[in-house]
Design a protein around this motif. Structure first.
Motif, PDB file in Angstrom:
ATOM      1  N   ALA A 229       1.112  -0.846  -0.588  1.00 15.19           N
ATOM      2  CA  ALA A 229       0.171   0.033  -0.127  1.00 15.19           C
ATOM      3  C   ALA A 229       0.870   1.237   0.281  1.00 15.19           C
ATOM      4  O   ALA A 229       0.356   2.145  -0.497  1.00 15.19           O
ATOM      5  N   SER A 230       1.727   1.200   0.554  1.00 11.13           N
ATOM      6  CA  SER A 230       2.953   2.519   0.756  1.00 11.13           C
ATOM      7  C   SER A 230       2.899   3.130  -0.650  1.00 11.13           C
ATOM      8  O   SER A 230       3.610   4.475  -0.932  1.00 11.13           O
ATOM      9  N   ALA A 231       3.205   2.485  -2.215  1.00 16.19           N
ATOM     10  CA  ALA A 231       3.282   2.401  -3.242  1.00 16.19           C
ATOM     11  C   ALA A 231       2.353   3.644  -3.891  1.00 16.19           C
ATOM     12  O   ALA A 231       2.027   4.704  -4.252  1.00 16.19           O
ATOM     13  N   VAL A 232       0.850   2.412  -3.133  1.00 16.32           N
ATOM     14  CA  VAL A 232      -0.173   3.683  -3.337  1.00 16.32           C
ATOM     15  C   VAL A 232      -0.441   5.225  -3.138  1.00 16.32           C
ATOM     16  O   VAL A 232      -0.417   5.732  -3.534  1.00 16.32           O
ATOM     17  N   ALA A 233      -0.324   5.133  -2.032  1.00 17.36           N
ATOM     18  CA  ALA A 233      -0.176   6.098  -0.748  1.00 17.36           C
ATOM     19  C   ALA A 233       0.799   7.176  -1.898  1.00 17.36           C
ATOM     20  O   ALA A 233       0.758   7.860  -1.129  1.00 17.36           O
ATOM     21  N   GLN A 234       1.944   6.600  -2.449  1.00 21.43           N
ATOM     22  CA  GLN A 234       3.226   7.770  -2.506  1.00 21.43           C
ATOM     23  C   GLN A 234       2.344   8.431  -3.529  1.00 21.43           C
ATOM     24  O   GLN A 234       2.188   9.640  -3.930  1.00 21.43           O
ATOM     25  N   ALA A 235       2.116   7.441  -4.191  1.00 22.32           N
ATOM     26  CA  ALA A 235       1.576   8.173  -6.132  1.00 22.32           C
ATOM     27  C   ALA A 235       0.039   9.130  -5.814  1.00 22.32           C
ATOM     28  O   ALA A 235       0.495   9.996  -6.517  1.00 22.32           O
ATOM     29  N   ALA A 236      -0.480   8.360  -4.579  1.00 28.01           N
ATOM     30  CA  ALA A 236      -2.228   9.661  -4.216  1.00 28.01           C
ATOM     31  C   ALA A 236      -1.057  10.354  -4.035  1.00 28.01           C
ATOM     32  O   ALA A 236      -1.781  11.254  -4.358  1.00 28.01           O
ATOM     33  N   THR A 237       0.186  10.898  -3.027  1.00 26.97           N
ATOM     34  CA  THR A 237       0.120  12.204  -2.485  1.00 26.97           C
ATOM     35  C   THR A 237       0.454  12.736  -3.900  1.00 26.97           C
ATOM     36  O   THR A 237       0.576  14.134  -3.540  1.00 26.97           O
ATOM     37  N   GLN A 238       1.508  12.697  -4.428  1.00 27.74           N
ATOM     38  CA  GLN A 238       2.302  13.131  -5.909  1.00 27.74           C
ATOM     39  C   GLN A 238       0.986  13.460  -6.123  1.00 27.74           C
ATOM     40  O   GLN A 238       1.181  14.688  -7.329  1.00 27.74           O
TER      41      GLN A 238
END
Length: 502
Positions: A229-238
Motif C-alpha cells: 500500500a505504500s506505493a499507492v499512498a506515494q502515488a496519491a500524494t504526488q
C-alpha cells in the motif's frame, strides 16, 4: 486756434514702440545640454550581428512598433489598443495638450490687449461740497469706449517665458513617449508571463493525467497483491500535490489576464485571452548600439534635458524682472451726461501715451527669485545626469541578464534531458522490480521541476529582451524590416542651452 490731431501722435508712438522692441536685448542665458560622461561601449554588449543596422537618430523619426520583432499576432493586436484605450496614455496626451496651450498663452504676451465697455450710471454730488458747480445735483453718465495696451518685450521677459513653455511642451511630448514605452513594455512582459503559464498549465495537466493513470495501475497491482500500500499512498500524494500546483497556475494566469485588460483599456470582467502554448526557443537578438545613442533614443532622457532648458529660461525671466516695463496704452470713446447727444462728435474722448514703470526697492525679492531659478536649474541638471546614469544601468542590467539567461537555457536543457532519461530508466527498473515506487516518485518530481524551470528560464529571457528594448528607448523599424534604433526626442531639441549663473 490750432487743433491737435491724435492720429499722427499715435503713429509716432507705435513706431517708437516697434523700434524699441526691435532693439530689445535678451536676458536669456546661453544654453547647451548638460555634459555627461558616456562610456565608449556597453560592458555586456555582444559583438555586432549581421543583418542589423542602427538607424541615425533624428528628432522627427517616428517610433515604430518595436514589439513586432517577436512575431506574435496576439501581442500585436493587444499593443495596437494601447494608444487608443489606455487611460494612462490618454492622461499623458492631455498633459501634452495642456503644455502646448501654455505655449500659446505665453506667445499672446507679444500682442496688444484690447478691451471694450459700455456703462450707464447716475451720481449725486454732496450739496455741502464747496467749489463744485454740481453740488447737490444728480447727473447721469453714459459711456462707451475702447481701451488698448501693449507692452513691448524690451528685455525679453515674454521671449523667455515662451522659450520656457516650449521646452516644457517638448518635455511633455517626451513624457508621452516614455509613458507609451512603459505601458507597451509592461503589456509585453505580462503577455509573455501569461503565455509561460499557459505552457506550464498544459505541462501540469498532462502530468496530472499521467499520474492519475499511474495511480489506477498501482491500485490494480495492489488489489492483485503485487505491491504494498505504500506505493499507492506515494502515488496519491504526488497526484494531489501536482493538482494543487495546477490549480495555482489558474490564479496567477487570471491576475495577469486582468492586468492586460487594464493596460488595453478594457474591464477585467469582460476581457478574455484564450490559452495558447507558445515556445520561447526563438528569442530575437537586440543590438544595443552605442551608449552615446542612448541619450537620443530614451524619451525620459529627452524629457529631463528639456526641463533643464525650461529652467534655463526661468533664469532669463528672473533677470528680466530687474528691468522696467514699458507699456503703451490708448483709449477712445464717447461720454455724455445726456443720452441724445451721447454718440455725437462733441462727446468724443481719447487718451494715448507710454508709461515706463520699474521697481526701485522690493526687499530683495527679485534677487531671491533669481537665486531660486539658478538653484532650480542646478537641480534639473542633477536630475538629467541621474536619469542618464540610471538609463546606462538599466541597459547593462538587461544585457547581463540576457547573457546569463542564454547560458542558463543551454544548461537547463541538458538538465531537463538528463532528468527525463533518469525518469525513463527508473520507471523501467521499477517495472522490473529492481527499485521501489519511491524512486519513481523522486524521478518524476525532479523531471517535472526541471521541465517547469526550463520554461520559466525561457520566459525570463523573453521578458529580459522586452526590458532591454525598453531600456534602449524602444525600437524602430529600419529599411530592412528589422528593429533598429532612433530618436525618442533628441536631448537637444531647442535652440537655447549651459546658462551662466547671474
Amino acid at each position: 486756434m490750432r487743433i491737435f490731431h491724435p492720429l499722427p501722435f499715435a503713429r509716432r508712438a507705435v513706431a517708437l514702440g516697434v523700434a524699441i522692441a526691435l532693439a530689445a536685448c535678451s536676458t536669456l542665458p546661453p544654453y547647451s545640454p548638460p555634459t555627461v560622461a558616456v562610456p565608449a561601449h556597453y560592458a555586456g554588449a555582444p559583438t555586432a550581428q549581421p543583418g542589423w543596422n542602427v538607424a541615425a537618430p533624428a528628432d522627427a523619426a517616428l517610433r515604430g512598433a518595436w514589439w513586432t520583432v517577436f512575431g506574435d499576432t496576439d501581442l500585436n493586436a493587444l499593443e495596437a489598443r494601447v494608444d487608443v484605450s489606455n487611460q494612462t496614455v490618454q492622461k499623458a496626451v492631455a498633459n501634452l495638450q495642456q503644455a502646448r496651450a501654455m505655449v500659446d498663452y505665453q506667445r499672446a504676451g507679444f500682442m496688444p490687449t484690447i478691451g471694450a465697455g459700455v456703462a450707464q450710471s447716475r451720481s449725486r454730488v454732496s450739496q455741502n461740497k464747496l467749489g463744485s458747480s454740481l453740488a447737490g445735483k444728480t447727473t447721469p453718465d453714459y459711456l462707451v469706449g475702447l481701451t488698448a495696451s501693449w507692452e513691448p518685450d524690451v528685455f525679453g521677459r515674454v521671449r523667455d517665458a515662451v522659450a520656457g513653455a516650449q521646452a516644457s511642451a517638448q518635455a511633455s511630448a517626451a513624457d508621452l513617449q516614455a509613458v507609451k514605452l512603459s505601458v507597451t513594455a509592461e503589456l509585453a512582459t505580462d503577455y509573455f508571463s501569461l503565455r509561460s503559464l499557459d505552457t506550464q498549465k498544459q505541462l501540469l495537466d498532462d502530468t496530472v493525467r499521467a499520474y492519475a493513470d499511474a495511480l489506477k495501475l498501482l491500485q490494480q497491482q495492489l488489489a492483485a497483491g503485487a505491491i504494498d500500500a505504500s506505493a499507492v499512498a506515494q502515488a496519491a500524494t504526488q497526484l494531489e500535490s501536482t493538482r494543487t500546483q495546477d490549480a495555482d497556475i489558474d490564479v496567477s494566469r487570471a491576475q495577469l489576464q486582468h492586468a492586460i485588460a487594464t493596460l488595453v483599456g478594457e474591464s477585467a470582467s469582460t476581457f478574455t485571452l484564450p490559452p495558447r502554448v507558445q515556445s520561447f526557443a526563438d528569442v530575437p537578438a537586440i543590438p544595443p548600439g552605442l551608449p552615446s545613442q542612448l541619450l537620443e533614443r530614451r524619451p525620459d532622457i529627452a524629457a529631463s534635458e528639456r526641463r533643464v532648458a525650461a529652467a534655463n529660461a526661468q533664469i532669463g525671466e528672473a533677470h528680466a524682472a530687474f528691468f522696467p516695463d514699458l507699456v503703451l496704452s490708448a483709449s477712445v470713446g464717447f461720454e455724455s451726461s445726456f443720452f441724445a447727444p451721447w454718440l455725437s462728435a462733441p462727446s468724443l474722448f481719447w487718451s494715448l501715451g507710454p508709461q515706463l514703470v520699474g521697481t526701485l526697492f522690493d526687499g530683495g525679492k527679485r534677487s531671491a527669485s533669481l537665486r531660486g531659478a539658478n538653484a532650480q536649474y542646478d537641480g534639473t541638471v542633477a536630475d538629467y545626469r541621474q536619469t542618464v546614469l540610471v538609463a546606462f544601468q538599466q541597459v547593462e542590467d538587461e544585457l547581463s541578464a540576457l547573457n546569463t539567461l542564454a547560458s542558463e537555457v543551454d544548461s537547463q536543457k541538458r538538465a531537463t534531458d538528463a532528468a527525463d532519461l533518469s525518469l525513463r530508466l527508473t520507471t523501467n527498473r521499477f517495472k522490473a522490480g529492481a527499485v521501489s515506487y519511491l524512486d519513481v516518485v523522486t524521478a518524476q518530481t525532479i523531471a517535472l521541476t526541471n521541465r517547469r524551470l526550463a520554461d520559466q528560464i525561457a520566459a525570463r529571457r523573453m521578458e529580459a529582451t522586452v526590458a532591454l528594448l525598453k531600456a534602449l528607448g524602444g525600437g524602430w523599424q529600419d529599411g530592412a524590416g528589422g528593429v533598429g534604433s532612433a530618436s525618442a526626442g533628441s536631448a537637444g531639441g531647442v535652440d537655447s542651452a549651459p546658462r551662466s549663473h547671474g
